[in-house]
Write an enzyme that holds these catalytic residues in place. Structure first.
Site: not given
Ligand SMILES: *Cc1c(COP(=O)(O)O)cnc(C)c1O
Length: 379
Positions: A46, A98, A170, A195
């Site tokens: 962890r 998001y 983000d 992504k």
């Molecule tokens: C998918 C996404 C998230 C969340 O991420 P997860 O890996 O699904 O928890 C946050 N911000 C954006 C812009 C996203 O496309």
């Protein structure tokens, strides 16, 4: 080292045991000690794991930061950032956020006394009027989902500096290939590595990168104390994904440009949202802070018909109708019935998410095939 080299070599060294070129998958929860506390830097997975550490160094390298942290999902990474705060603290966040981030802020952290202001940031200077003595953090997402608004990171950073606030960005949609928020003055970069960083739609993961040592120490403490870490197998997959990030992104951008131009000329289409189009309201900011414009495109068909939009996404063959984005394969989504279905119609439409809006994550297939698929679906 330049970006296209960092994706492959950044923060990496060959495995000391046998010289393995790729970091081995250290599928272990614990590590042998010769005497209590006598270990080789690893006690419990962890806290630390060699495969995860290799990935965390790669995250730091590609975002031009000093410290990287990997989490079990993008939302787990965001959760760790908000845990820097305490009851009474306030956050200024973009309103075009998001959906999962909005849910985490409002349904989990508001309960613990953190206050969120969701505001339009197209004019980033307007943020300043929301700053008060309790404000601690500015949360920005750019380009935004699904409307592809661009927020000026440097303007946000100067406001954050002036008032002693943290700025978190983000960077999921842009990736460090297109923009590097730390260089533009941000304190924290966050990714859903699910992504583009992973890039192959086969893993869920989150990342944070920071420069400040004290901030990094606080975040490592939260990562270990809350425990939302990712496993070694997933760490390996994302590390492998990052090695081709620059070539994938180059093709995402090329295909994105051709498809945005194709859609912009199509007689059945009313609006195309892609920051590379000169008609995009924030095109100039995008040109300044991004190296190219990416493969995320939203568009609206004439007449704003819900049924017609559903028919189009159902008729697509190469574009898979699915949630998520950023993989090598092209995906299509219908926000009004999928990602944004829980938001009341009037609310959605205020931010531009109308019934006929379709979002594309343009993949790296041959663009002629992708355009032919759109042509038959729109036909
Ligand atoms: C998918 C996404 C998230 C969340 O991420 P997860 O890996 O699904 O928890 C946050 N911000 C954006 C812009 C996203 O496309």
């Amino acid at each position: 080292m330049k970006f296209n080299t960092k994706t492959i070599h950044g923060g990496q060294s060959h495995d000391p045991a046998y010289g393995a070129v790729m970091p081995p998958i250290y599928q272990t929860s614990t590590y042998a000690q010769s005497t209590p506390g006598g270990h080789k830097g690893y006690e419990y997975s962890r806290t630390h794991n060699p495969t995860r550490n290799a990935l965390e160094q790669a995250f730091a390298s590609i975002e031009n930061g000093r410290y990287g942290l990997a989490f079990s999902s993008g939302l787990a990474a965001i959760d760790a950032v908000i845990k820097l705060l305490k009851p009474g603290d306030e956050v200024i966040s973009t309103n075009d956020l998001y959906g999962g981030t909005y849910r985490l802020f409002t349904k989990i952290f508001e309960k613990f006394g953190v206050k969120f202001h969701f505001i339009g940031m197209k004019d980033a200077a307007s943020i300043e009027s929301y700053v008060n003595s309790n404000t601690k953090l500015i949360w920005v997402e750019t380009p935004t989902n699904p409307m592809m608004h661009i927020i000026d990171i440097q303007v946000c950073a100067s406001i954050a500096k002036r008032h002693g606030l943290l700025l978190a960005v983000d960077n999921t949609f842009a990736t460090p290939y297109l923009q590097q928020p730390l260089d533009l003055g941000a304190d924290i970069v966050m990714h859903s590595a699910t992504k583009y960083l992973g890039g192959h739609s086969d893993v869920v993961m989150g990342a944070l990168v920071v420069n400040d040592e004290a901030l990094a120490a606080q975040l490592y403490f939260i990562q270990n104390a809350s425990g939302a870490i990712c496993g070694p197998q997933d760490s390996f997959l994302v590390l492998r994904g990052i090695k081709t990030l620059h070539v994938r992104m180059q093709r995402h951008c090329e295909n994105g440009k051709q498809i945005a131009n194709y859609l912009a000329k199509h007689p059945k289409i009313e609006k195309v949202y892609w920051p590379g189009l000169e008609s995009h309201p924030n095109h100039l900011i995008a040109k300044t802070q991004m190296r190219d414009f990416g493969g995320m495109i939203s568009f609206v068909t004439q007449g704003n018909s819900f049924e017609e939009a559903i028919r189009i996404v159902e008729r697509l063959k190469l574009f898979t109708l699915a949630e998520s984005l950023g993989g090598v394969e092209s995906l299509a989504g219908h926000p009004a019935s999928m990602t944004h279905a829980s938001i009341p119609k009037e609310e959605r439409e205020k931010s531009g998410v109308v019934d006929a809006l379709i979002r594309l994550s343009v993949g790296i297939e041959d663009v002629d095939d992708l355009i032919a698929d759109l042509e038959q679906a729109l036909g």
